[in-house]
Design an enzyme around this catalytic site. Structure first.
Site, PDB file in Angstrom:
ATOM      1  N   LYS A   1      -9.782  -6.467  11.117  1.00 63.16           N
ATOM      2  CA  LYS A   1      -8.739  -5.854  11.940  1.00 63.16           C
ATOM      3  C   LYS A   1      -8.598  -6.538  13.301  1.00 63.16           C
ATOM      4  O   LYS A   1      -7.489  -6.619  13.856  1.00 63.16           O
ATOM      5  CB  LYS A   1      -9.022  -4.358  12.101  1.00 63.16           C
TER       6      LYS A   1
ATOM      7  N   ASP B   1       2.004  -2.331  -4.527  1.00 65.10           N
ATOM      8  CA  ASP B   1       0.684  -1.716  -4.644  1.00 65.10           C
ATOM      9  C   ASP B   1       0.000  -2.268  -5.881  1.00 65.10           C
ATOM     10  O   ASP B   1       0.631  -2.948  -6.704  1.00 65.10           O
ATOM     11  CB  ASP B   1       0.793  -0.188  -4.718  1.00 65.10           C
TER      12      ASP B   1
ATOM     13  N   LEU C   1      -3.171  -8.234  -3.909  1.00 63.09           N
ATOM     14  CA  LEU C   1      -3.060  -9.027  -2.691  1.00 63.09           C
ATOM     15  C   LEU C   1      -4.372  -9.683  -2.292  1.00 63.09           C
ATOM     16  O   LEU C   1      -4.449 -10.331  -1.246  1.00 63.09           O
ATOM     17  CB  LEU C   1      -2.553  -8.146  -1.546  1.00 63.09           C
TER      18      LEU C   1
ATOM     19  N   GLY D   1      -1.763   7.376   1.226  1.00 62.41           N
ATOM     20  CA  GLY D   1      -2.051   7.343   2.652  1.00 62.41           C
ATOM     21  C   GLY D   1      -0.853   7.078   3.529  1.00 62.41           C
ATOM     22  O   GLY D   1       0.234   7.623   3.340  1.00 62.41           O
TER      23      GLY D   1
ATOM     24  N   TYR E   1     -15.122  -4.808   8.427  1.00 60.16           N
ATOM     25  CA  TYR E   1     -13.859  -4.089   8.666  1.00 60.16           C
ATOM     26  C   TYR E   1     -13.327  -4.370  10.069  1.00 60.16           C
ATOM     27  O   TYR E   1     -12.174  -4.798  10.219  1.00 60.16           O
ATOM     28  CB  TYR E   1     -14.035  -2.598   8.422  1.00 60.16           C
TER      29      TYR E   1
ATOM     30  N   GLY F   1       0.824  -1.210   0.000  1.00 61.00           N
ATOM     31  CA  GLY F   1       0.000   0.000   0.000  1.00 61.00           C
ATOM     32  C   GLY F   1       0.846   1.244   0.000  1.00 61.00           C
ATOM     33  O   GLY F   1       0.485   2.264   0.599  1.00 61.00           O
TER      34      GLY F   1
END
Length: 258
Positions: free
Chosen positions: A156, A33, A43, A13, A152, A9
């Site tokens: 996480k 990326d 990915l 960001g 989400y 990534g």
């Protein structure tokens, strides 16, 4: 001597901010990326993860000093499972031999304060069992039931648990590889632009993630915390979830939960 640091990534960001800081201190960054990195990779698939890890190890000459996984998505759907969880854990695991070849290897995963919020227990359990098909099955059920917003925090939460378990497993701590998680609060990145554009969503977000210390984060605020955990200076910190969240976790869970 420059270190070889693999950053997923890396194009935007937190990943872009970290890449800039690493290069400024003389490290060599191998960015991964979807497009525009040193390695273009998807990915979200097992083949994409394996190819990306193989290319990263080759680019580093078989010695990877640090891996930082910033790649992820906040768009509700199965990619929260395939990218956020498996796209991290399988990629890092595939690079373990190259990390073990480094003199002071480090792994830092980007988690989230949302990992402390209500999750789908079946999705989390399937992730931790390394059963991607079953995790996707449960994720699709959550979407069908109108619970897509749980995916989400599920991804996480599973990621943080994987890190804590892996950090002390054979082949990691005993090979000198610390594994830690940095869990940000609300970060001003392209991923959160839509939330700020909608006043109602912003209100919901501010209630869910109260940040009494200095408000919202810039990507660089998170990157600086990652920089230490990924550095040679981190000799004994492993299996930890570091909340870079302006006090959100302490506010939400209280002083007794630490």
């Amino acid at each position: 001597m420059p270190r070889n640091v693999v950053v997923t990534g890396s194009g935007s960001g937190i990943g872009a901010a970290l890449t800039a800081l690493l290069r400024a201190q003389g490290d060599r960054v191998i960015g991964v990326d979807l497009r525009g990195g040193e390695i273009d990779a998807d990915l979200s698939t097992p083949d994409g993860r394996a190819a990306a890890a193989s290319a990263a190890a080759e680019a580093a000459g078989g010695v990877v000093d640090a891996v930082v996984t910033c790649a992820g998505t906040s768009v509700p759907g199965k990619a929260m499972v395939t990218v956020n969880y498996f796209g991290t854990t399988e990629f890092v695991t595939a690079l373990r031999p190259a990390l073990a070849a480094a003199p002071q290897p480090r792994v830092v995963l980007i988690g989230s304060i949302s990992g402390t919020q209500p999750a789908d227990a079946d999705v989390v359990a399937a992730c931790l069992a390394a059963d991607e098909d079953k995790a996707l099955e449960h994720a699709e059920r959550a979407v069908a039931d109108g619970r897509a917003q749980q995916l989400y925090p599920s991804s996480k939460s599973a990621l943080a648990q994987w890190a804590r378990r892996t950090a002390v497993a054979g082949g990691w701590a005993d090979a000198g590889i610390p594994v830690n998680v940095v869990a940000p609060g609300v970060v001003l990145t392209p991923m959160t632009t839509g939330l700020f554009a909608d006043p109602e969503m912003k209100k919901v977000m501010d209630t869910a993630v109260p940040m009494p210390l200095n408000g919202y984060l810039q990507p660089e605020d998170v990157a600086r915390a990652v920089l230490f955990l990924a550095s040679d200076g981190n000799s004994h910190i492993t299996g930890q979830v570091l909340y870079v969240d302006g006090g959100a976790e302490a506010t939400l869970r209280g002083p007794e939960d630490f």
